[in-house]
Scaffold this motif. Structure first.
Motif, mmCIF file in Angstrom:
data_model
loop_
_atom_site.group_PDB
_atom_site.id
_atom_site.type_symbol
_atom_site.label_atom_id
_atom_site.label_comp_id
_atom_site.label_asym_id
_atom_site.label_seq_id
_atom_site.Cartn_x
_atom_site.Cartn_y
_atom_site.Cartn_z
ATOM 1 N N ASP A 47 3.021 -4.774 -10.953
ATOM 2 C CA ASP A 47 4.341 -5.101 -11.796
ATOM 3 C C ASP A 47 4.115 -6.037 -13.110
ATOM 4 O OD1 ASP A 47 4.315 -7.514 -10.810
ATOM 5 O OD2 ASP A 47 6.093 -7.542 -9.506
ATOM 6 N N VAL A 48 5.228 -6.377 -13.713
ATOM 7 C CA VAL A 48 5.233 -7.353 -14.976
ATOM 8 C C VAL A 48 4.465 -8.732 -14.467
ATOM 9 C CG1 VAL A 48 7.474 -7.958 -14.724
ATOM 10 C CG2 VAL A 48 6.551 -7.740 -17.028
ATOM 11 N N HIS A 49 4.686 -9.284 -13.216
ATOM 12 C CA HIS A 49 4.242 -10.351 -13.088
ATOM 13 C C HIS A 49 2.839 -10.339 -12.430
ATOM 14 C CE1 HIS A 49 8.032 -12.072 -14.107
ATOM 15 N NE2 HIS A 49 8.821 -11.281 -13.335
ATOM 16 N N GLY A 50 2.260 -9.202 -12.260
ATOM 17 C CA GLY A 50 0.940 -8.979 -11.718
ATOM 18 C C GLY A 50 0.821 -8.856 -10.228
ATOM 19 N N ILE A 60 12.546 -3.986 -9.085
ATOM 20 C CA ILE A 60 13.861 -4.146 -9.856
ATOM 21 C C ILE A 60 13.677 -4.291 -11.264
ATOM 22 C CG2 ILE A 60 15.486 -6.202 -10.389
ATOM 23 C CD1 ILE A 60 14.886 -7.385 -7.526
ATOM 24 N N VAL A 61 14.622 -3.345 -11.798
ATOM 25 C CA VAL A 61 14.403 -3.218 -13.423
ATOM 26 C C VAL A 61 14.588 -4.480 -14.217
ATOM 27 C CG1 VAL A 61 15.327 -2.048 -15.419
ATOM 28 C CG2 VAL A 61 15.370 -0.763 -13.205
ATOM 29 N N ILE A 62 13.855 -4.897 -15.190
ATOM 30 C CA ILE A 62 14.133 -6.327 -15.780
ATOM 31 C C ILE A 62 14.784 -6.311 -17.111
ATOM 32 C CG2 ILE A 62 12.033 -7.314 -14.452
ATOM 33 C CD1 ILE A 62 10.441 -6.888 -17.344
ATOM 34 N N LYS A 63 14.826 -4.913 -17.620
ATOM 35 C CA LYS A 63 16.078 -4.775 -18.858
ATOM 36 C C LYS A 63 16.596 -3.626 -18.767
ATOM 37 C CE LYS A 63 14.027 -3.399 -22.756
ATOM 38 N NZ LYS A 63 13.195 -3.507 -24.021
ATOM 39 N N ASP A 64 17.534 -3.486 -19.521
ATOM 40 C CA ASP A 64 18.275 -2.251 -19.750
ATOM 41 C C ASP A 64 17.592 -1.052 -20.431
ATOM 42 O OD1 ASP A 64 20.436 -3.573 -18.536
ATOM 43 O OD2 ASP A 64 21.690 -3.502 -20.659
ATOM 44 N N LEU A 65 17.427 0.031 -19.643
ATOM 45 C CA LEU A 65 16.465 1.058 -20.160
ATOM 46 C C LEU A 65 17.365 2.500 -20.673
ATOM 47 C CD1 LEU A 65 13.739 0.798 -17.723
ATOM 48 C CD2 LEU A 65 13.512 0.255 -19.872
ATOM 49 N N LYS A 66 17.146 3.044 -21.480
ATOM 50 C CA LYS A 66 17.655 4.410 -21.886
ATOM 51 C C LYS A 66 16.966 5.353 -21.011
ATOM 52 C CE LYS A 66 19.157 3.201 -26.428
ATOM 53 N NZ LYS A 66 19.152 3.540 -28.063
ATOM 54 N N VAL A 67 17.786 6.149 -20.515
ATOM 55 C CA VAL A 67 16.931 7.399 -19.692
ATOM 56 C C VAL A 67 17.253 8.600 -20.372
ATOM 57 C CG1 VAL A 67 16.730 8.585 -17.290
ATOM 58 C CG2 VAL A 67 17.548 5.981 -17.719
ATOM 59 N N LYS A 68 15.916 9.342 -20.778
ATOM 60 C CA LYS A 68 16.153 10.685 -21.300
ATOM 61 C C LYS A 68 16.596 11.547 -20.362
ATOM 62 C CE LYS A 68 11.962 10.041 -24.260
ATOM 63 N NZ LYS A 68 10.655 10.579 -24.449
ATOM 64 N N GLY A 69 17.807 12.238 -20.694
ATOM 65 C CA GLY A 69 18.462 13.386 -20.137
ATOM 66 C C GLY A 69 19.520 13.081 -19.163
ATOM 67 N N ALA A 70 19.899 11.771 -19.343
ATOM 68 C CA ALA A 70 21.311 11.136 -18.585
ATOM 69 C C ALA A 70 21.946 10.333 -19.619
ATOM 70 C CB ALA A 70 20.478 9.914 -17.537
ATOM 71 N N VAL A 107 5.622 0.476 -15.256
ATOM 72 C CA VAL A 107 5.674 -0.815 -14.457
ATOM 73 C C VAL A 107 5.840 -1.971 -15.493
ATOM 74 C CG1 VAL A 107 4.392 0.214 -12.739
ATOM 75 C CG2 VAL A 107 3.190 -0.704 -14.724
ATOM 76 N N CYS A 108 5.750 -1.964 -16.670
ATOM 77 C CA CYS A 108 6.021 -3.000 -17.510
ATOM 78 C C CYS A 108 7.421 -3.444 -17.581
ATOM 79 C CB CYS A 108 5.259 -2.938 -18.788
ATOM 80 S SG CYS A 108 5.929 -1.707 -19.766
ATOM 81 N N PHE A 109 8.184 -2.565 -16.921
ATOM 82 C CA PHE A 109 9.781 -2.945 -16.855
ATOM 83 C C PHE A 109 10.411 -3.234 -15.599
ATOM 84 C CE2 PHE A 109 9.260 -0.095 -20.573
ATOM 85 C CZ PHE A 109 9.576 -1.108 -21.708
ATOM 86 N N LEU A 110 9.373 -3.555 -14.707
ATOM 87 C CA LEU A 110 9.636 -3.677 -13.302
ATOM 88 C C LEU A 110 8.973 -4.729 -12.477
ATOM 89 C CD1 LEU A 110 8.847 -0.009 -12.212
ATOM 90 C CD2 LEU A 110 11.089 -0.875 -12.792
ATOM 91 N N LYS A 111 9.862 -5.430 -11.955
ATOM 92 C CA LYS A 111 9.213 -6.609 -10.956
ATOM 93 C C LYS A 111 9.401 -6.169 -9.364
ATOM 94 C CE LYS A 111 13.177 -9.763 -10.686
ATOM 95 N NZ LYS A 111 13.600 -11.047 -11.186
ATOM 96 N N LYS A 112 8.352 -6.588 -8.661
ATOM 97 C CA LYS A 112 8.569 -6.301 -7.184
ATOM 98 C C LYS A 112 9.705 -7.258 -6.642
ATOM 99 C CE LYS A 112 5.461 -5.873 -3.237
ATOM 100 N NZ LYS A 112 4.113 -5.807 -2.993
ATOM 101 N N ALA A 113 10.540 -6.413 -5.684
ATOM 102 C CA ALA A 113 11.628 -6.977 -5.292
ATOM 103 C C ALA A 113 11.170 -7.755 -3.883
ATOM 104 C CB ALA A 113 12.622 -5.870 -4.793
#
Length: 113
Positions: A47-50, A60-70, A107-113
């Motif tokens: 994940d983003v923290h290694g 967990i998503v660490i920033k708002d992301l636009k989703v194609k098709g949604a 994975v650069c937009f995710l961190k482990k929960a």
């Protein structure tokens, strides 16, 4: 130091090769030598923290992301449960959120929960 790996079952280092297999005399476990080469060649997904990610983890998503098709974005703090790793791709995972199904996320937009 020896190239022979420790036993994957008991962790002892008394293993020895016998033909096409490694044998552990401590617990009696036998495993093929080519399986060790396959494990070493697998890519590790982080994940983003290694932190190492595995199938079934929650992220967990660490920033708002636009989703194609949604029509709605994936908001920061959204939990993605039960992720699946993509073979041969250390940069993407598959998963589902509560509102959006069948996501492929970097994975650069995710961190482990």
């Amino acid at each position: 130091m020896s190239d022979i790996p420790a036993c994957p079952v008991c962790g002892m280092e008394h293993t020895y090769p016998d033909g096409e297999v490694y044998i552990c005399p401590d617990c009696g476990h036998e495993w093929p030598q080519h399986a060790v080469a396959q494990e070493e060649s697998r890519q590790v997904v982080r994940d983003v923290h290694g932190n190492v990610l595995q199938n079934g983890d929650s992220v967990i998503v660490i920033k708002d992301l636009k989703v194609k098709g949604a029509s709605i974005p994936l908001k920061q703090g959204t939990v993605i449960r039960g992720i699946r790793l993509i073979d041969g791709d250390a940069e993407h995972i598959e998963g589902h959120s509560d509102k959006i199904k069948d996501l492929v996320l970097k994975v650069c937009f995710l961190k482990k929960a």
